[in-house]
Design an enzyme around this catalytic site. Structure first.
Site, PDB file in Angstrom:
ATOM      1  N   LEU A 114     -18.170  -1.199   2.908  1.00  0.00           N
ATOM      2  CA  LEU A 114     -18.920  -0.124   2.236  1.00  0.00           C
ATOM      3  C   LEU A 114     -18.782  -0.267   0.724  1.00  0.00           C
ATOM      4  O   LEU A 114     -18.988   0.700  -0.022  1.00  0.00           O
ATOM      5  CB  LEU A 114     -18.416   1.250   2.691  1.00  0.00           C
ATOM      6  CG  LEU A 114     -18.507   1.529   4.190  1.00  0.00           C
ATOM      7  CD1 LEU A 114     -18.110   2.971   4.487  1.00  0.00           C
ATOM      8  CD2 LEU A 114     -19.898   1.245   4.731  1.00  0.00           C
ATOM      9  N   SER A 119     -21.413   4.072   0.732  1.00  0.00           N
ATOM     10  CA  SER A 119     -21.134   5.104   1.740  1.00  0.00           C
ATOM     11  C   SER A 119     -22.280   6.090   1.852  1.00  0.00           C
ATOM     12  O   SER A 119     -22.391   6.817   2.830  1.00  0.00           O
ATOM     13  CB  SER A 119     -19.859   5.868   1.371  1.00  0.00           C
ATOM     14  OG  SER A 119     -20.084   6.642   0.207  1.00  0.00           O
ATOM     15  N   GLY A 120     -23.117   6.138   0.823  1.00  0.00           N
ATOM     16  CA  GLY A 120     -24.203   7.114   0.825  1.00  0.00           C
ATOM     17  C   GLY A 120     -23.773   8.441   0.227  1.00  0.00           C
ATOM     18  O   GLY A 120     -24.591   9.309  -0.046  1.00  0.00           O
ATOM     19  N   TYR A 171       0.873  -1.185   0.000  1.00  0.00           N
ATOM     20  CA  TYR A 171       0.000   0.000   0.000  1.00  0.00           C
ATOM     21  C   TYR A 171       0.904   1.227   0.000  1.00  0.00           C
ATOM     22  O   TYR A 171       1.465   1.623   1.013  1.00  0.00           O
ATOM     23  CB  TYR A 171      -0.906   0.033   1.230  1.00  0.00           C
ATOM     24  CG  TYR A 171      -1.977  -1.044   1.293  1.00  0.00           C
ATOM     25  CD1 TYR A 171      -2.396  -1.725   0.154  1.00  0.00           C
ATOM     26  CD2 TYR A 171      -2.587  -1.362   2.498  1.00  0.00           C
ATOM     27  CE1 TYR A 171      -3.384  -2.703   0.219  1.00  0.00           C
ATOM     28  CE2 TYR A 171      -3.581  -2.332   2.572  1.00  0.00           C
ATOM     29  CZ  TYR A 171      -3.972  -2.997   1.433  1.00  0.00           C
ATOM     30  OH  TYR A 171      -4.952  -3.962   1.509  1.00  0.00           O
ATOM     31  N   ARG A 230     -16.256  -0.281  -1.011  1.00  0.00           N
ATOM     32  CA  ARG A 230     -15.232   0.675  -1.451  1.00  0.00           C
ATOM     33  C   ARG A 230     -15.791   2.069  -1.701  1.00  0.00           C
ATOM     34  O   ARG A 230     -15.336   2.797  -2.568  1.00  0.00           O
ATOM     35  CB  ARG A 230     -14.509   0.137  -2.682  1.00  0.00           C
ATOM     36  CG  ARG A 230     -13.819  -1.193  -2.384  1.00  0.00           C
ATOM     37  CD  ARG A 230     -13.354  -1.853  -3.652  1.00  0.00           C
ATOM     38  NE  ARG A 230     -12.626  -3.072  -3.415  1.00  0.00           N
ATOM     39  CZ  ARG A 230     -11.328  -3.146  -3.155  1.00  0.00           C
ATOM     40  NH1 ARG A 230     -10.611  -2.060  -3.061  1.00  0.00           N
ATOM     41  NH2 ARG A 230     -10.744  -4.320  -2.980  1.00  0.00           N
ATOM     42  N   GLY A 231     -16.808   2.399  -0.947  1.00  0.00           N
ATOM     43  CA  GLY A 231     -17.377   3.744  -1.030  1.00  0.00           C
ATOM     44  C   GLY A 231     -18.729   3.784  -1.716  1.00  0.00           C
ATOM     45  O   GLY A 231     -19.491   4.733  -1.547  1.00  0.00           O
TER      46      GLY A 231
HETATM   47  N1  LIG Z   1      -7.323  -8.520   1.607  1.00  0.00           N
HETATM   48  C1  LIG Z   1      -7.612  -7.772   0.569  1.00  0.00           C
HETATM   49  O1  LIG Z   1      -7.551  -8.233  -0.582  1.00  0.00           O
HETATM   50  C2  LIG Z   1      -8.033  -6.345   0.762  1.00  0.00           C
HETATM   51  C3  LIG Z   1      -8.488  -5.600  -0.331  1.00  0.00           C
HETATM   52  C4  LIG Z   1      -8.881  -4.292  -0.114  1.00  0.00           C
HETATM   53  C5  LIG Z   1      -8.836  -3.738   1.148  1.00  0.00           C
HETATM   54  N2  LIG Z   1      -8.365  -4.474   2.205  1.00  0.00           N
HETATM   55  C6  LIG Z   1      -8.259  -3.886   3.562  1.00  0.00           C
HETATM   56  O2  LIG Z   1      -9.548  -3.547   4.027  1.00  0.00           O
HETATM   57  C7  LIG Z   1      -9.603  -2.177   4.392  1.00  0.00           C
HETATM   58  C8  LIG Z   1     -10.980  -1.624   4.111  1.00  0.00           C
HETATM   59  O3  LIG Z   1     -11.256  -1.729   2.704  1.00  0.00           O
HETATM   60  P1  LIG Z   1     -11.823  -0.541   1.867  1.00  0.00           P
HETATM   61  O4  LIG Z   1     -11.077   0.695   2.263  1.00  0.00           O
HETATM   62  O5  LIG Z   1     -11.886  -0.917   0.455  1.00  0.00           O
HETATM   63  O6  LIG Z   1     -13.310  -0.513   2.432  1.00  0.00           O
HETATM   64  P2  LIG Z   1     -14.550   0.396   2.507  1.00  0.00           P
HETATM   65  O7  LIG Z   1     -14.650   0.869   3.911  1.00  0.00           O
HETATM   66  O8  LIG Z   1     -15.639  -0.380   1.900  1.00  0.00           O
HETATM   67  O9  LIG Z   1     -14.308   1.627   1.523  1.00  0.00           O
HETATM   68  C9  LIG Z   1     -13.568   2.768   1.803  1.00  0.00           C
HETATM   69  C10 LIG Z   1     -14.264   3.911   1.118  1.00  0.00           C
HETATM   70  O10 LIG Z   1     -15.420   4.236   1.852  1.00  0.00           O
HETATM   71  C11 LIG Z   1     -15.482   5.605   2.168  1.00  0.00           C
HETATM   72  N3  LIG Z   1     -15.832   5.697   3.608  1.00  0.00           N
HETATM   73  C12 LIG Z   1     -15.218   5.111   4.657  1.00  0.00           C
HETATM   74  N4  LIG Z   1     -15.886   5.377   5.799  1.00  0.00           N
HETATM   75  C13 LIG Z   1     -16.954   6.124   5.458  1.00  0.00           C
HETATM   76  C14 LIG Z   1     -18.022   6.680   6.172  1.00  0.00           C
HETATM   77  N5  LIG Z   1     -18.169   6.504   7.479  1.00  0.00           N
HETATM   78  N6  LIG Z   1     -18.946   7.369   5.520  1.00  0.00           N
HETATM   79  C15 LIG Z   1     -18.841   7.537   4.191  1.00  0.00           C
HETATM   80  N7  LIG Z   1     -17.851   7.026   3.449  1.00  0.00           N
HETATM   81  C16 LIG Z   1     -16.914   6.321   4.069  1.00  0.00           C
HETATM   82  C17 LIG Z   1     -14.123   6.201   1.874  1.00  0.00           C
HETATM   83  O11 LIG Z   1     -14.442   7.389   1.239  1.00  0.00           O
HETATM   84  P3  LIG Z   1     -13.463   8.535   0.650  1.00  0.00           P
HETATM   85  O12 LIG Z   1     -12.933   7.969  -0.637  1.00  0.00           O
HETATM   86  O13 LIG Z   1     -14.388   9.677   0.433  1.00  0.00           O
HETATM   87  O14 LIG Z   1     -12.422   8.768   1.680  1.00  0.00           O
HETATM   88  C18 LIG Z   1     -13.479   5.172   0.964  1.00  0.00           C
HETATM   89  O15 LIG Z   1     -13.721   5.570  -0.359  1.00  0.00           O
HETATM   90  C19 LIG Z   1      -8.488  -1.530   3.596  1.00  0.00           C
HETATM   91  O16 LIG Z   1      -8.061  -0.325   4.190  1.00  0.00           O
HETATM   92  C20 LIG Z   1      -7.443  -2.602   3.613  1.00  0.00           C
HETATM   93  O17 LIG Z   1      -6.704  -2.551   4.838  1.00  0.00           O
HETATM   94  C21 LIG Z   1      -7.990  -5.759   2.014  1.00  0.00           C
END
Ligand SMILES: NC(=O)c1ccc[n+]([C@@H]2O[C@H](COP(=O)([O-])OP(=O)(O)OC[C@H]3O[C@@H](n4cnc5c(N)ncnc54)[C@H](OP(=O)(O)O)[C@@H]3O)[C@@H](O)[C@H]2O)c1
Length: 334
Positions: free
Chosen positions: A205, A211-212, A55, A207-208
């Protein structure tokens, strides 16, 4: 708030913080705000932080190290993924999970994190050229040597889970799980439960998308979602209609879309710890407040009816990404 990862894993907070978006994948992030978000998470009782050495190619680990500098290392469970190979421009150029690579990646990670051990270490994907037994065997040696505490997996299917668990106890499988991504329910979750393996769920979420605050107007630069099928054209329009339906349920219930999406994952089992990809403090606070939501059976049914998994348009990765997911290759996956 606490959940234990499987029969043999660590006890962590109900919610983990995924730090990926603070360095990579979702466009620019503010370093100061990222660190403030990590501090706010720790202050709120979050004890699990997830990262990957790829990352931002070390950026995310250095960021976490900086955030933890004035904190007690032993209060935090750090989960690290390794194996993804990338060029200086960020392009994905393969996977390497050979035993020698496992040990080398780990050595760099320990230096960047400024710690003498990683709590949970896991290959991000299966290396097609290396039997999983060899990869897990190498991590097991690192456990034996004291550099790693627990062994995890990421995006693998039932057969690989069984083969890995036969080599060393597995604390948790990290896999995408949300209202929009329910593939884990086709045999994978059952296998984890049978073997006493916990789950750290990412993309709760979507990936957003859930998120709404996502809209068709959002402009994407260098961003994972620029090529993610669910965020393209007609697919996006269809998926945003599902989000609108979820918003109606949220308005009736009192939470917001992101909180309902997260709260739904939390109801799927005490063995599942969602990782929230918050990178700003208001997002984190929103997520923490979702822990207080109590959803009735009727509300859960309304949430699931608003976003039926089969109505989601587009796969969760592009074609190349899907091919690398061992979790999508087993017979019950489709
Ligand atoms: N093992 C794997 O293959 C793999 C793959 C992907 C991720 N991961 C891990 O899982 C973690 C979470 O994954 P993710 O980041 O894709 O998940 P996610 O929480 O589904 O998506 C993150 C996105 O949601 C938005 N967001 C987060 N909290 C919010 C809230 N309370 N209200 C509104 N929008 C919100 C962010 O917006 P903004 O863009 O506006 O900031 C960002 O775009 C990663 O950080 C990583 O450590 C693992």
């Amino acid at each position: 708030m606490a959940r234990t990862l499987g029969n043999t894993g660590p006890t962590v907070s109900d919610l983990g913080l995924g730090a990926m978006g603070m360095s990579d994948m979702y466009g620019p992030a503010d370093r100061g705000e990222s660190i403030a978000t990590i501090h706010a998470a720790l202050d709120a009782g979050v004890t699990l932080i997830d990262t990957g050495d790829f990352y931002g190619m070390g950026h995310n680990e250095l960021l976490i190290a900086e955030a933890l500098r004035d904190r007690n290392r032993d209060d935090v469970t750090i989960s690290v993924k390794f194996g993804g190979l990338r060029d200086p421009g960020g392009a994905w150029i393969g996977y390497d999970a050979r035993p020698a690579a496992v040990k080398t990646f780990l050595s760099y990670t320990l230096q960047r994190l400024g710690t003498d051990h990683v709590d949970i270490y896991r290959p991000s994907r299966v290396d097609p050229n290396v039997p999983i037994e060899e990869t897990i065997g190498a991590i097991a040696e690192m456990v034996e040597a004291g550099y790693v505490r627990y062994v995890g997996l990421s995006e693998v299917g039932p057969e690989t889970i069984r083969r890995a668990a036969a080599v060393h106890p597995i604390s948790d499988l990290q896999i995408e799980y949300s209202l929009m991504s329910r593939g884990i329910e086709r045999g994978i979750l059952q296998t984890c439960r049978e073997l006493g393996i916990g789950v750290t769920a990412y993309g709760v979420l979507s990936r957003g998308l859930l998120s709404g605050s996502w809209s068709k107007e959002r402009k994407l630069g260098r961003d994972f979602r620029a090529t993610s099928p669910r965020f393209q054209g007609e697919n996006l329009e269809r998926n945003l209609k599902l989000v609108d339906k979820l918003r109606e349920v949220a308005e009736a219930h009192g939470g917001n879309v992101a909180q309902l999406a997260l709260a739904w994952v939390l109801t799927r089992g005490d063995d599942i710890v969602p990782l929230i990809g918050a990178r700003r403090r208001p997002q984190l606070q929103d997520a923490i407040a979702a822990l207080e939501l109590r959803l009735s059976a009727d509300e859960l049914a309304q949430i699931e009816a608003a976003v039926p998994a089969e109505a989601v348009a587009g796969t969760r990765y592009n074609e190349v990404g899907m091919k690398h997911l061992d979790s999508e290759q087993h017979p019950a996956a489709h």
